[in-house]
Design an enzyme around this catalytic site. Sequence first.
Site, PDB file in Angstrom:
ATOM      1  CG  ASP A 225      -1.998   1.084   0.916  1.00  0.00           C
ATOM      2  OD1 ASP A 225      -1.970   1.808  -0.209  1.00  0.00           O
ATOM      3  OD2 ASP A 225      -2.784   1.212   2.046  1.00  0.00           O
ATOM      4  CG  LEU A 261       4.899  -2.267 -11.226  1.00  0.00           C
ATOM      5  CD1 LEU A 261       6.034  -3.097 -12.173  1.00  0.00           C
ATOM      6  CD2 LEU A 261       3.450  -2.902 -11.766  1.00  0.00           C
TER       7      LEU A 261
END
Length: 330
Positions: A225, A261
């Site tokens: 996150d 990513l």
Amino acid sequence: MEEEKETKQNDQNTLENQPNSQHTTLSKNAKKKLLKQQKWEAKKAEKKAQMKEQKKKEGERKRKEWEEKLSSCASEEERLKLIESRRELRKERMGKRAEEKEEKTQRIRKAKEFGQNIVIDLEFADLMTNIEIHSLVQQIIYCYAVNGRCASPGHLWLTGCRGEMENQLQRLPGFDKWSIEKESQSYIEALQDQKENLVYLTADSETVLDELDLKKIYIVGGLVDRNRWKGLTMKKANEQGIQTAKLPISSYLKMSSSQVLTVNQVVEILLKFVETKDWKTSFFQVIPQRKRGEIDPEELERVDREELEDENEPSEKKRQCDEVSSTQQN
């Protein structure tokens, strides 16, 4: 309507049952993400149970088939021959597995000396919830598995491996036997004599990574996150005075969302590039379709044209990469 109400109530109960240290400090958006993660984990567990049951049924089916085959034998001699044939087949299969395992061990051992150094920075554990740490552990498992399957694996490092991060990793079966560098120290401390070769990979960098350099040590931030901690890895690298770079994603495709990513995706892209020397192939093989937006046809045509030219007249850079690949495989 009743089902929808019940689902919302269950979601609320799930949040309320979380430890106070996790949910009271989360924003509304973070709580939604947490619920989404929990639902995904529950679905994953259900799928795992289904696969386990299916595997059990398959085992029972094969056992039944074997017993029927034995009982159909006309004589004891034929029965013994069938048993011996099966035993030889199993022995051959086990021998092949042992051979493959030994080859894998040799490749990993060789990578420690000749492979591309890739560090996963685990110093962000205190910024993540236990569920996020668990998610990162799963990504690390995938990194290790993918690296083991590579023809030219990298030399993987886990640095800052301590606290809850270390606790969760230590619970993994066989983790102590992993052929990977495990350091409780930060990468700055563990690799202080190679500080000039450290390169932190971050989407916020202005430097685009065109090639991989075997002398360099590429660092991937172990942070789940990242949107909650935007710019954190770049700030850390700048404060430490080390180089930064970003993958050349925008040169080959347009992402449907941010260019951030997962850890395992970044590591796998690097490993793919070591193998193929081709960023486009690496991106398209690793980045999921759902993360890719509209592809620029002109850009892809340009890349394809350059690749065709490279095949006909190999550039000096490509020749150097091929020599490095040859060195790694010898």
